[in-house]
Design a protein around this motif. Structure first.
Motif, PDB file in Angstrom:
ATOM      1  N   PHE A 229      45.287  37.380  -9.723  1.00 26.25           N
ATOM      2  CA  PHE A 229      45.781  38.864  -9.381  1.00 26.25           C
ATOM      3  C   PHE A 229      46.903  38.979 -10.180  1.00 26.25           C
ATOM      4  O   PHE A 229      47.815  38.072 -10.909  1.00 26.25           O
ATOM      5  CB  PHE A 229      46.444  38.454  -8.045  1.00 26.25           C
ATOM      6  N   THR A 230      47.223  40.252 -10.775  1.00 29.31           N
ATOM      7  CA  THR A 230      48.414  40.789 -11.517  1.00 29.31           C
ATOM      8  C   THR A 230      49.228  41.613 -10.574  1.00 29.31           C
ATOM      9  O   THR A 230      48.551  42.813 -10.032  1.00 29.31           O
ATOM     10  CB  THR A 230      47.978  41.636 -12.462  1.00 29.31           C
ATOM     11  N   THR A 231      50.440  41.187 -10.448  1.00 31.25           N
ATOM     12  CA  THR A 231      51.281  42.066  -9.506  1.00 31.25           C
ATOM     13  C   THR A 231      51.578  43.564  -9.991  1.00 31.25           C
ATOM     14  O   THR A 231      51.501  43.516 -11.392  1.00 31.25           O
ATOM     15  CB  THR A 231      52.532  41.347  -9.473  1.00 31.25           C
ATOM     16  N   THR A 232      51.685  44.400  -9.235  1.00 31.86           N
ATOM     17  CA  THR A 232      51.793  45.866  -9.491  1.00 31.86           C
ATOM     18  C   THR A 232      53.216  46.329  -9.372  1.00 31.86           C
ATOM     19  O   THR A 232      53.749  47.632  -9.710  1.00 31.86           O
ATOM     20  CB  THR A 232      50.722  46.619  -9.163  1.00 31.86           C
ATOM     21  N   GLN A 233      53.796  45.575  -8.723  1.00 26.34           N
ATOM     22  CA  GLN A 233      55.406  45.789  -7.985  1.00 26.34           C
ATOM     23  C   GLN A 233      56.159  44.590  -8.169  1.00 26.34           C
ATOM     24  O   GLN A 233      55.881  43.448  -8.109  1.00 26.34           O
ATOM     25  CB  GLN A 233      55.379  46.375  -6.575  1.00 26.34           C
ATOM     26  N   GLN A 234      57.666  44.886  -8.004  1.00 19.67           N
ATOM     27  CA  GLN A 234      58.205  43.654  -8.166  1.00 19.67           C
ATOM     28  C   GLN A 234      59.179  43.762  -6.882  1.00 19.67           C
ATOM     29  O   GLN A 234      59.306  44.799  -6.164  1.00 19.67           O
ATOM     30  CB  GLN A 234      59.615  43.937  -9.098  1.00 19.67           C
ATOM     31  N   GLY A 235      59.431  42.716  -6.343  1.00 23.56           N
ATOM     32  CA  GLY A 235      60.342  42.636  -5.264  1.00 23.56           C
ATOM     33  C   GLY A 235      59.556  42.735  -3.911  1.00 23.56           C
ATOM     34  O   GLY A 235      60.323  42.694  -2.731  1.00 23.56           O
ATOM     35  N   VAL A 236      58.283  42.787  -3.740  1.00 28.65           N
ATOM     36  CA  VAL A 236      57.593  42.985  -2.645  1.00 28.65           C
ATOM     37  C   VAL A 236      56.339  42.027  -2.597  1.00 28.65           C
ATOM     38  O   VAL A 236      55.839  41.744  -3.698  1.00 28.65           O
ATOM     39  CB  VAL A 236      57.250  44.237  -2.350  1.00 28.65           C
ATOM     40  N   PHE A 237      56.037  41.403  -1.460  1.00 30.21           N
ATOM     41  CA  PHE A 237      54.718  40.804  -1.301  1.00 30.21           C
ATOM     42  C   PHE A 237      53.670  41.498  -1.377  1.00 30.21           C
ATOM     43  O   PHE A 237      53.585  42.458  -0.714  1.00 30.21           O
ATOM     44  CB  PHE A 237      54.937  39.750  -0.115  1.00 30.21           C
ATOM     45  N   GLN A 238      52.565  40.976  -2.155  1.00 25.63           N
ATOM     46  CA  GLN A 238      51.468  41.679  -2.365  1.00 25.63           C
ATOM     47  C   GLN A 238      50.241  40.553  -2.181  1.00 25.63           C
ATOM     48  O   GLN A 238      50.484  39.210  -2.403  1.00 25.63           O
ATOM     49  CB  GLN A 238      51.191  42.349  -3.728  1.00 25.63           C
ATOM     50  N   THR A 239      49.161  41.211  -1.562  1.00 25.90           N
ATOM     51  CA  THR A 239      48.058  40.279  -1.130  1.00 25.90           C
ATOM     52  C   THR A 239      47.411  39.776  -2.600  1.00 25.90           C
ATOM     53  O   THR A 239      47.071  40.777  -3.158  1.00 25.90           O
ATOM     54  CB  THR A 239      47.115  40.618  -0.323  1.00 25.90           C
ATOM     55  N   ALA A 240      47.382  38.529  -2.855  1.00 24.78           N
ATOM     56  CA  ALA A 240      47.020  38.289  -4.181  1.00 24.78           C
ATOM     57  C   ALA A 240      45.427  37.654  -4.166  1.00 24.78           C
ATOM     58  O   ALA A 240      44.900  37.455  -5.265  1.00 24.78           O
ATOM     59  CB  ALA A 240      48.074  37.440  -4.859  1.00 24.78           C
ATOM     60  N   ALA A 241      45.500  36.961  -3.038  1.00 23.21           N
ATOM     61  CA  ALA A 241      44.079  36.089  -2.972  1.00 23.21           C
ATOM     62  C   ALA A 241      43.731  36.064  -1.612  1.00 23.21           C
ATOM     63  O   ALA A 241      44.601  35.792  -0.652  1.00 23.21           O
ATOM     64  CB  ALA A 241      44.181  34.626  -3.795  1.00 23.21           C
ATOM     65  N   THR A 242      42.350  35.819  -1.176  1.00 25.42           N
ATOM     66  CA  THR A 242      42.075  35.741   0.315  1.00 25.42           C
ATOM     67  C   THR A 242      40.831  34.758   0.072  1.00 25.42           C
ATOM     68  O   THR A 242      39.672  34.878  -0.531  1.00 25.42           O
ATOM     69  CB  THR A 242      41.342  37.141   0.923  1.00 25.42           C
ATOM     70  N   PHE A 243      40.734  33.572   0.829  1.00 28.30           N
ATOM     71  CA  PHE A 243      39.684  32.609   0.885  1.00 28.30           C
ATOM     72  C   PHE A 243      39.198  32.577   2.371  1.00 28.30           C
ATOM     73  O   PHE A 243      39.844  32.222   3.110  1.00 28.30           O
ATOM     74  CB  PHE A 243      40.473  31.438   0.447  1.00 28.30           C
ATOM     75  N   ASP A 244      38.220  32.994   2.276  1.00 26.46           N
ATOM     76  CA  ASP A 244      37.720  33.037   3.721  1.00 26.46           C
ATOM     77  C   ASP A 244      36.222  32.286   3.995  1.00 26.46           C
ATOM     78  O   ASP A 244      35.929  31.692   3.035  1.00 26.46           O
ATOM     79  CB  ASP A 244      36.852  34.635   3.872  1.00 26.46           C
TER      80      ASP A 244
END
Length: 298
Positions: A229-244
């Motif tokens: 995953f590559t972050t697209t914003q700074q300072g906020v949490f973003q969903t980077a991976a989902t293991f289902d």
């Protein structure tokens, strides 16, 4: 004077006792409830039957789950064809046997979530039945198959259109609480109960926050393929991976990057103080967060 004839019906039930009604052409019907199983009982008798008239015995019942019987009629010990004619002074005895069909009950338990399932009984020809659990952790009656044929191989089946359930295994027992092997053969009047438990798989979600820049990272979970995953914003949490689709148990989450200049972050997982190693329970979604800070430069 000519002696009229007589017709007697003898009834046998197998697998249960039951209530039946018997008729004879031109005569008033007579009702009878069997007292025992496995032996013939006199169920109806018509005296003063007219002679030289075609006569046919009949049987009906308001009860479900009986295999239809077939009359066999005897003049003394000699079989006769139906319809038959009674001669002067004769007594015709007609016998009929009915076998009680079996019943199979499916009880369902889900762990970790509620779910919708469909149940069948291979070899029975009785179709499928659907059920959605309304409670977790307890067995609920999910399907009842009546009028099940006896002495044929029967196998309970289960399907679901939902994902991420661990397949359950049926265990079956008879009315005497004795375990029966699958496939099983039901005997007349038998009640077989089959139980099956399904456990909902878990999920782990990784949320990523970067400070001071955006960046590319790779996330791992024990026993699973890594996700990038590559972050697209700074300072906020973003969903980077989902293991289902995780079988409940212990897992360890990890992070790596091939970029320099980042301060390693520390995982926190839903308040569990054991991160990055933690336990996923049935049906649980564990969210793990990690923050990385971009080092400065001069």
């Amino acid at each position: 004077n000519t002696k009229k004839g007589k017709v007697v019906v003898q009834k046998k039930t197998v697998g249960a006792t039951g209530a039946f009604s018997f008729g004879l052409t031109g005569q008033t019907s007579q009702a009878y409830t069997t007292l025992s199983q496995g032996s013939f009982e006199t169920a109806a008798a018509w005296a003063n039957v007219p002679l030289n008239t075609d006569l046919t015995p009949t049987e009906t019942t308001s009860e479900t789950g009986w295999n239809n019987g077939t009359f066999t009629c005897l003049n003394g010990t000699a079989p006769i064809t139906i319809p038959f004619k009674v001669q002067a002074g004769e007594t015709i005895t007609c016998q009929i046997t009915n076998t009680k069909q079996a019943k199979v009950i499916v009880q369902k338990k889900t762990v970790g979530a509620l779910g919708a399932f469909s149940f069948g009984l291979t070899g029975s020809g009785v179709g499928t039945q659907g059920f959605t659990t309304t409670q977790q952790g307890v067995f609920q009656t999910a399907a009842t198959f009546v009028n099940v044929p006896v002495n044929v191989d029967l196998t309970p089946t289960e399907t679901t259109g939902e994902t991420n359930w661990i397949n359950g295994t049926f265990t079956c027992s008879n009315a005497a609480q004795q375990a029966v092997t699958i496939p099983f053969k039901a005997v007349p009047g038998d009640v077989i109960t089959c139980e099956v438990t399904n456990t909902k798989k878990g999920k782990v979600v990784v949320q990523k926050k970067t400070i001071g820049g955006t960046g590319a990272f790779s996330f791992g979970l024990s026993g699973q393929s890594s996700q990038s995953f590559t972050t697209t914003q700074q300072g906020v949490f973003q969903t980077a991976a989902t293991f289902d689709g995780l079988t409940p148990g212990s897992f360890t989450v990890s992070e790596s990057t091939n970029q320099s200049g980042w301060t390693n972050g520390t995982f926190t997982c839903d308040g569990q103080n054991t991160a990055p190693t933690f336990t996923v329970d049935p049906g649980e979604t564990v969210t793990c967060q990690v923050t990385n800070i971009k080092n400065g430069g001069v």
